[in-house]
Write a protein that holds these residues in place. Structure first.
Motif, short mmCIF file in Angstrom:
data_model
loop_
_atom_site.label_atom_id
_atom_site.label_comp_id
_atom_site.label_asym_id
_atom_site.label_seq_id
_atom_site.Cartn_x
_atom_site.Cartn_y
_atom_site.Cartn_z
N ALA A 23 0.81 -1.15 0.02
CA ALA A 23 -0.16 0.12 -0.12
C ALA A 23 0.64 1.26 -0.07
O ALA A 23 1.97 1.17 0.53
CB ALA A 23 -0.96 -0.01 1.29
N LEU A 26 -1.99 5.24 1.66
CA LEU A 26 -3.54 4.44 1.81
C LEU A 26 -4.25 5.52 2.70
O LEU A 26 -3.80 5.63 3.94
CB LEU A 26 -3.45 3.15 1.98
CG LEU A 26 -4.74 2.21 1.95
CD1 LEU A 26 -5.11 2.21 0.54
CD2 LEU A 26 -4.40 0.91 2.33
N THR A 27 -5.25 5.73 2.34
CA THR A 27 -6.14 6.57 3.34
C THR A 27 -7.65 6.07 3.10
O THR A 27 -8.06 5.80 1.85
CB THR A 27 -6.25 8.19 3.16
OG1 THR A 27 -4.85 8.39 3.36
CG2 THR A 27 -7.43 9.01 3.80
N LYS A 28 -8.33 6.00 4.22
CA LYS A 28 -9.68 5.41 4.11
C LYS A 28 -10.35 6.13 5.14
O LYS A 28 -10.28 6.05 6.36
CB LYS A 28 -9.71 3.66 4.46
CG LYS A 28 -11.17 3.50 4.43
CD LYS A 28 -11.98 3.35 3.15
CE LYS A 28 -13.19 2.85 3.14
NZ LYS A 28 -14.07 2.60 1.96
N THR A 65 -9.36 -2.84 8.71
CA THR A 65 -9.71 -1.89 7.43
C THR A 65 -8.22 -2.14 6.60
O THR A 65 -8.52 -2.32 5.37
CB THR A 65 -9.71 -0.42 8.05
OG1 THR A 65 -10.91 -0.45 8.71
CG2 THR A 65 -9.80 0.43 6.65
N CYS A 69 -8.67 -3.60 2.58
CA CYS A 69 -8.07 -2.81 1.48
C CYS A 69 -6.95 -3.52 0.93
O CYS A 69 -6.96 -3.62 -0.43
CB CYS A 69 -7.61 -1.38 1.89
SG CYS A 69 -8.93 -0.19 2.56
N PRO A 76 -10.06 1.92 -0.94
CA PRO A 76 -9.60 3.00 -0.31
C PRO A 76 -10.13 4.42 -0.64
O PRO A 76 -10.65 4.48 -1.73
CB PRO A 76 -8.18 2.98 -0.55
CG PRO A 76 -7.96 2.46 -1.85
CD PRO A 76 -9.18 1.25 -1.90
N THR A 77 -10.18 5.30 0.14
CA THR A 77 -10.57 6.74 -0.36
C THR A 77 -9.48 7.46 -1.22
O THR A 77 -9.73 8.14 -2.28
CB THR A 77 -10.71 7.60 0.99
OG1 THR A 77 -11.74 6.95 1.82
CG2 THR A 77 -11.15 8.87 0.56
#
Length: 264
Positions: A23, A26-28, A65, A69, A76-77
């Motif tokens: 990753a 990575l942002t969620k 989370t 992902c 992910p966002t």
């Protein structure tokens, strides 16, 4: 404590091998009635081939989370996720389903075995659904390694919890995945059965070159891994390589102290 990550990046490639999963930034963010909640906050991490990694952290730290992902079970966002050289965001839903079937194995806290099927049928079920034939030699190797040769005609109700989790592990391995994600795989087991399953996972890494990423809250379970990655508040804050129980317990205690998440 072993390392404070100046770049919030963790992972090292044994023998120069490329990562089995990775990753980058990575942002969620979850949106709900209470507003936005950041589950993952610019996480960069790699998981390399033939390595057993445990992911730990307090409740709500982002462990599950991150795994979801990485495994393509959640989107992910922002940021990117790769399985091998495949960028997940570039795949259609159909392609993503195919990738999960062919390149990823899953082991969960609940065994998810069908009670009406035999052990052999449970192991091969995902391949049958995907229209694939199991490779006989590989399947025999998996069944032998997991000690299930004498259990193939049994049904789940005839097995102990530890034996059922072995069947779940065999099912995850049947398609020769590049990586296995295990979410609290010993959570429903007593300590003896849990130790047996963890020893088997370790053997799969050592003797079969399998790559395993395991989410766990259990410090003892984490010591079976080659490496422990710690999350707090959606960020990677530390890691320990070749961990022992005292190291893991000491690190987990620090999450309860003011300023216990380095780098925040």
């Amino acid at each position: 404590m072993t390392s404070a990550h100046s770049r919030h990046e963790t992972g090292y490639p044994p023998h120069g091998l490329p990562p089995a999963a990775a990753a980058v930034d990575l942002t969620k963010v979850h949106c709900g009635g209470a507003g936005e909640v950041t589950a993952l906050d610019h996480v960069t991490v790699s998981f390399h081939k033939g390595q057993f990694t445990a992911i730990m952290g307090p409740s709500g730290s982002g462990k599950s989370t991150l795994m979801q992902c990485l495994a393509g079970l959640d989107s992910p966002t922002s940021g990117s996720v790769r399985i091998g050289d495949q960028e997940l965001s570039r795949l259609s839903d159909r392609q993503l389903t195919q990738l999960r079937r062919e390149r990823i194995g899953f082991v969960f806290q609940a065994f998810h075995l069908l009670p009406t099927l035999t052990v052999a049928e449970n192991i091969t079920l995902p391949l049958v659904i995907a229209g694939r034939r199991p490779a006989p030699e590989w399947l025999d190797q998996v069944i032998t390694a997991l000690g299930l040769t004498q259990r193939l005609t049994h049904r789940p109700g005839q097995l102990s919890g530890g034996q059922q989790q072995r069947v779940a592990c065999a099912r995850a391995l049947a398609g020769r995945p590049q990586i296995i994600f295990a979410d609290e795989p010993t959570g429903n087991l007593d300590s003896r059965s849990g130790a047996e399953v963890l020893s088997l996972l370790t053997q799969l890494v050592r003797h079969m070159g399998q790559t395993i990423v395991m989410v766990t809250h259990d410090p003892v379970a984490a010591t079976y891994a080659d490496r422990v990655v710690f999350l707090a508040d959606g960020r990677i804050v530390d890691e320990i390589r070749q961990p022992d129980t005292d190291q893991v317990l000491e690190r987990m205690k620090q999450f309860d102290l003011p300023g216990g998440a380095p780098g925040r």
